[in-house]
Scaffold this active site. Sequence first.
Site, PDB file in Angstrom:
ATOM      1  N   SER A 292      -2.421  -2.984   5.098  1.00  0.00           N
ATOM      2  CA  SER A 292      -2.517  -4.411   4.796  1.00  0.00           C
ATOM      3  C   SER A 292      -1.774  -5.292   5.790  1.00  0.00           C
ATOM      4  O   SER A 292      -2.177  -6.430   6.050  1.00  0.00           O
ATOM      5  CB  SER A 292      -1.990  -4.689   3.388  1.00  0.00           C
TER       6      SER A 292
ATOM      7  N   ASP B 168       6.272 -11.474   0.223  1.00  0.00           N
ATOM      8  CA  ASP B 168       6.341 -11.028  -1.167  1.00  0.00           C
ATOM      9  C   ASP B 168       7.305  -9.873  -1.377  1.00  0.00           C
ATOM     10  O   ASP B 168       7.352  -9.275  -2.448  1.00  0.00           O
ATOM     11  CB  ASP B 168       4.947 -10.621  -1.647  1.00  0.00           C
TER      12      ASP B 168
ATOM     13  N   HIS C 106       5.042  -7.533   2.601  1.00  0.00           N
ATOM     14  CA  HIS C 106       4.208  -8.020   3.704  1.00  0.00           C
ATOM     15  C   HIS C 106       4.966  -9.040   4.541  1.00  0.00           C
ATOM     16  O   HIS C 106       5.878  -9.709   4.051  1.00  0.00           O
ATOM     17  CB  HIS C 106       2.914  -8.606   3.140  1.00  0.00           C
TER      18      HIS C 106
END
Length: 238
Positions: free
Chosen positions: A12, A187, A190
């Site tokens: 991600s 968060d 990330h």
Amino acid sequence: MEYKKFLIFGDSITEFAFNVRPIEDDKDQYALGAALVNEYTRKMDIVQRGFKGYTSRWAVKVLSEILKNESNIVMATIFFGANDACLAGPQRVPLPEFIDNISQMVSLMKVHHICPIIVGPGLVDREKWDKAKPEEIAIGYVRTNENFAVYSDALAKLADEESLPFVDLNKAFREKGDDSWRNLLTDGLHFSGEGYKIFHDELMKAIEAFYPQYHPRNMQYKLTDWRDVLDDGSNIMS
């Protein structure tokens, strides 16, 4: 007009590399993908292949398919570990298997004459991440900085054995000192724009040290500068 390609391959953190607004309703932030496209414009194409939630176990299968469908890749990042290093759950990949998977990806890239760059996991702000993912934490899907360091150190060892560049984000993030490293994350896991900027700078150092021919400063700019183009365009390709 054939362009060499730089593949950024990962989970991600790679998938979000072009996201200038990682926090909704906040100001725009630095984006690694955009920065690379800007630096390599008219020199090399950036091919982004990031897959949210993926681990090295799945990435081995994905990479072979990418290389079947993308020609002229000459350099690539391999950036997994933040999911593999979970202490439990379907994303957990034990360290020996993790290193074997990364090694397989390195070998596959070498077969395709691609210059690999291994990237290690950064840090996790458990206070913020655990609060954002209570349902996962409750069943043991826990990430810790201690385990991130273990996986990062193992990648550093592999890179050294393979004589490859290693982007040590764990170390780079820690060097922020005190609690300021927490600002590198949105968060808790990330990267914020500031985190991506550190990633970018460490990546450029690695490229300059190991693959200087592919550093943007050393690559040829495609086509004649417009100021030097003749009215009839006859010298554009010269």
